[in-house]
Each structure stands twice: as C-alpha cells, then as structure tokens.
Design a protein around this motif. Structure first.
Motif, mmCIF file in Angstrom:
data_model
loop_
_atom_site.group_PDB
_atom_site.id
_atom_site.type_symbol
_atom_site.label_atom_id
_atom_site.label_comp_id
_atom_site.label_asym_id
_atom_site.label_seq_id
_atom_site.Cartn_x
_atom_site.Cartn_y
_atom_site.Cartn_z
ATOM 1 N N MET A 1 -33.517 0.921 10.121
ATOM 2 C CA MET A 1 -34.864 0.544 10.515
ATOM 3 C C MET A 1 -35.570 -0.123 9.333
ATOM 4 S SD MET A 1 -37.706 3.027 12.148
ATOM 5 C CE MET A 1 -39.172 2.346 12.805
ATOM 6 N N LYS A 2 -36.302 -1.159 9.625
ATOM 7 C CA LYS A 2 -36.988 -1.909 8.582
ATOM 8 C C LYS A 2 -38.255 -1.181 8.150
ATOM 9 C CE LYS A 2 -35.514 -6.359 10.364
ATOM 10 N NZ LYS A 2 -35.943 -7.638 10.889
ATOM 11 N N THR A 3 -38.549 -1.273 6.858
ATOM 12 C CA THR A 3 -39.779 -0.689 6.356
ATOM 13 C C THR A 3 -40.884 -1.744 6.387
ATOM 14 O OG1 THR A 3 -39.353 -1.317 4.068
ATOM 15 C CG2 THR A 3 -38.494 0.818 4.807
ATOM 16 N N LYS A 4 -42.091 -1.278 6.218
ATOM 17 C CA LYS A 4 -43.238 -2.190 6.233
ATOM 18 C C LYS A 4 -43.123 -3.237 5.130
ATOM 19 C CE LYS A 4 -46.472 1.171 8.119
ATOM 20 N NZ LYS A 4 -47.713 1.910 7.893
ATOM 21 N N GLN A 5 -42.671 -2.824 3.960
ATOM 22 C CA GLN A 5 -42.559 -3.747 2.837
ATOM 23 C C GLN A 5 -41.516 -4.829 3.108
ATOM 24 O OE1 GLN A 5 -44.613 -3.873 0.405
ATOM 25 N NE2 GLN A 5 -45.687 -2.005 0.982
ATOM 26 N N GLN A 6 -40.400 -4.451 3.722
ATOM 27 C CA GLN A 6 -39.364 -5.426 4.047
ATOM 28 C C GLN A 6 -39.878 -6.443 5.059
ATOM 29 O OE1 GLN A 6 -36.332 -2.711 5.401
ATOM 30 N NE2 GLN A 6 -35.153 -2.923 3.501
ATOM 31 N N ILE A 7 -40.603 -5.959 6.050
ATOM 32 C CA ILE A 7 -41.135 -6.857 7.077
ATOM 33 C C ILE A 7 -42.173 -7.793 6.470
ATOM 34 C CG2 ILE A 7 -42.467 -6.973 9.223
ATOM 35 C CD1 ILE A 7 -41.044 -4.407 10.093
ATOM 36 N N LYS A 8 -43.048 -7.258 5.620
ATOM 37 C CA LYS A 8 -44.054 -8.104 4.968
ATOM 38 C C LYS A 8 -43.387 -9.185 4.113
ATOM 39 C CE LYS A 8 -47.783 -4.718 4.784
ATOM 40 N NZ LYS A 8 -48.631 -3.888 3.902
ATOM 41 N N LYS A 9 -42.329 -8.813 3.421
ATOM 42 C CA LYS A 9 -41.603 -9.778 2.589
ATOM 43 C C LYS A 9 -40.981 -10.867 3.460
ATOM 44 C CE LYS A 9 -37.949 -10.123 -0.832
ATOM 45 N NZ LYS A 9 -36.882 -9.438 -1.578
ATOM 46 N N GLN A 10 -40.395 -10.478 4.597
ATOM 47 C CA GLN A 10 -39.800 -11.458 5.501
ATOM 48 C C GLN A 10 -40.868 -12.388 6.084
ATOM 49 O OE1 GLN A 10 -37.670 -8.917 8.253
ATOM 50 N NE2 GLN A 10 -35.738 -9.259 7.178
ATOM 51 N N ILE A 11 -42.036 -11.855 6.387
ATOM 52 C CA ILE A 11 -43.131 -12.689 6.910
ATOM 53 C C ILE A 11 -43.544 -13.721 5.872
ATOM 54 C CG2 ILE A 11 -45.560 -12.676 7.602
ATOM 55 C CD1 ILE A 11 -44.990 -9.990 9.021
ATOM 56 N N LEU A 12 -43.654 -13.303 4.621
ATOM 57 C CA LEU A 12 -44.010 -14.240 3.552
ATOM 58 C C LEU A 12 -42.941 -15.317 3.379
ATOM 59 C CD1 LEU A 12 -45.490 -11.824 0.865
ATOM 60 C CD2 LEU A 12 -46.726 -13.434 2.333
ATOM 61 N N GLU A 13 -41.674 -14.935 3.515
ATOM 62 C CA GLU A 13 -40.591 -15.914 3.418
ATOM 63 C C GLU A 13 -40.682 -16.932 4.556
ATOM 64 O OE1 GLU A 13 -36.967 -13.670 3.403
ATOM 65 O OE2 GLU A 13 -37.311 -12.897 1.383
ATOM 66 N N LYS A 14 -40.968 -16.447 5.759
ATOM 67 C CA LYS A 14 -41.113 -17.353 6.911
ATOM 68 C C LYS A 14 -42.280 -18.307 6.701
ATOM 69 C CE LYS A 14 -37.836 -15.435 9.312
ATOM 70 N NZ LYS A 14 -36.535 -16.022 9.340
ATOM 71 N N GLU A 15 -43.385 -17.800 6.152
ATOM 72 C CA GLU A 15 -44.545 -18.657 5.892
ATOM 73 C C GLU A 15 -44.208 -19.743 4.883
ATOM 74 O OE1 GLU A 15 -47.639 -15.940 4.731
ATOM 75 O OE2 GLU A 15 -48.087 -15.414 6.805
ATOM 76 N N LEU A 16 -43.445 -19.385 3.848
ATOM 77 C CA LEU A 16 -43.028 -20.363 2.849
ATOM 78 C C LEU A 16 -42.123 -21.424 3.477
ATOM 79 C CD1 LEU A 16 -42.958 -21.243 -0.121
ATOM 80 C CD2 LEU A 16 -40.997 -19.727 -0.416
ATOM 81 N N GLN A 17 -41.187 -20.992 4.309
ATOM 82 C CA GLN A 17 -40.295 -21.930 4.984
ATOM 83 C C GLN A 17 -41.087 -22.854 5.912
ATOM 84 O OE1 GLN A 17 -37.522 -19.316 6.910
ATOM 85 N NE2 GLN A 17 -36.284 -19.017 5.065
ATOM 86 N N LEU A 18 -42.076 -22.303 6.595
ATOM 87 C CA LEU A 18 -42.907 -23.115 7.497
ATOM 88 C C LEU A 18 -43.683 -24.171 6.726
ATOM 89 C CD1 LEU A 18 -44.202 -20.370 9.948
ATOM 90 C CD2 LEU A 18 -42.728 -22.302 10.517
ATOM 91 N N LYS A 19 -44.207 -23.796 5.561
ATOM 92 C CA LYS A 19 -44.946 -24.766 4.743
ATOM 93 C C LYS A 19 -44.041 -25.906 4.299
ATOM 94 C CE LYS A 19 -48.487 -21.681 3.010
ATOM 95 N NZ LYS A 19 -49.042 -20.975 1.843
ATOM 96 N N LYS A 20 -42.805 -25.572 3.923
ATOM 97 C CA LYS A 20 -41.862 -26.608 3.498
ATOM 98 C C LYS A 20 -41.492 -27.528 4.662
ATOM 99 C CE LYS A 20 -39.753 -24.018 -0.270
ATOM 100 N NZ LYS A 20 -38.524 -23.373 -0.766
ATOM 101 N N LEU A 21 -41.370 -26.945 5.853
ATOM 102 C CA LEU A 21 -40.962 -27.739 7.013
ATOM 103 C C LEU A 21 -42.099 -28.589 7.581
ATOM 104 C CD1 LEU A 21 -38.568 -25.576 9.169
ATOM 105 C CD2 LEU A 21 -38.141 -27.806 8.222
ATOM 106 N N GLN A 22 -43.331 -28.223 7.309
ATOM 107 C CA GLN A 22 -44.464 -28.984 7.839
ATOM 108 C C GLN A 22 -44.423 -30.434 7.381
ATOM 109 O OE1 GLN A 22 -47.914 -26.673 6.776
ATOM 110 N NE2 GLN A 22 -48.253 -26.096 8.912
ATOM 111 N N LEU A 23 -43.905 -30.673 6.202
ATOM 112 C CA LEU A 23 -43.818 -32.033 5.682
ATOM 113 C C LEU A 23 -42.854 -32.890 6.495
ATOM 114 C CD1 LEU A 23 -43.600 -31.153 1.883
ATOM 115 C CD2 LEU A 23 -45.619 -31.894 3.151
ATOM 116 N N HIS A 24 -41.828 -32.256 7.037
ATOM 117 C CA HIS A 24 -40.788 -32.987 7.750
ATOM 118 C C HIS A 24 -40.819 -32.750 9.260
ATOM 119 C CE1 HIS A 24 -39.108 -33.714 3.821
ATOM 120 N NE2 HIS A 24 -39.147 -32.422 3.582
ATOM 121 N N GLN A 25 -41.834 -32.073 9.730
ATOM 122 C CA GLN A 25 -41.871 -31.647 11.123
ATOM 123 C C GLN A 25 -41.787 -32.811 12.109
ATOM 124 O OE1 GLN A 25 -45.333 -29.462 12.177
ATOM 125 N NE2 GLN A 25 -44.536 -28.837 14.151
#
Length: 78
Positions: A1-25
């Motif tokens: 089971m995922k902990t809150k910290q792991q989920i928060k870290k994954q959310i931040l990673e997704k946000e970073l990936q989304l920012k990078k992809l916005q340029l090429h969307q």
C-alpha cells in the motif's frame, strides 16, 4: 500500500512531466495522448491521497448506504 508521502512525490513528478510536455503538446498527437494520460494518472493519484485522508469509520457507514455511480468528472474536482 502506498503511503501519503509516496503519493505526494508521484503527484509532484506528474506535475513536472506535465510542465515539460506543455511545450510540445500541440506539436504531435503522441504528445497530446501522453499529456492526457499524465493528467488522468495525476487525478487518480490525487483521489488515492484523498481516500487515505478519509476516516475509516465514516467510510464503513457510507459503504452500507446505496452506492453512487462514479463518473470521470469525480476525479477532476479541485
């Protein structure tokens, strides 16, 4: 089971990936599909985090009540 910290870290990673992809969307369909996939994954992670913060006793009572059908828009609530 995922902990809150792991989920928060994954959310931040997704946000970073989304920012990078916005340029090429708008440049290709593959980028658009990947962007949409990341948005959905981020929404699912936020829902998981929200579920971890819920009170288990209240949730047990809610499970005894009639179930409401889940809609995709439920994942995008702010």
């Amino acid at each position: 089971m995922k902990t809150k910290q792991q989920i928060k870290k994954q959310i931040l990673e997704k946000e970073l990936q989304l920012k990078k992809l916005q340029l090429h969307q708008s440049s290709s369909d593959v980028c658009n599909q990947l962007y949409n996939t990341l948005v959905l994954e981020k929404a699912i992670l936020k829902k998981e985090l929200e579920n971890l913060n819920k009170n288990p006793i209240i949730e047990a009572v809610k499970r005894t009540l009639p179930k409401k059908e889940k809609l995709i828009c439920d994942y995008f609530k702010a």
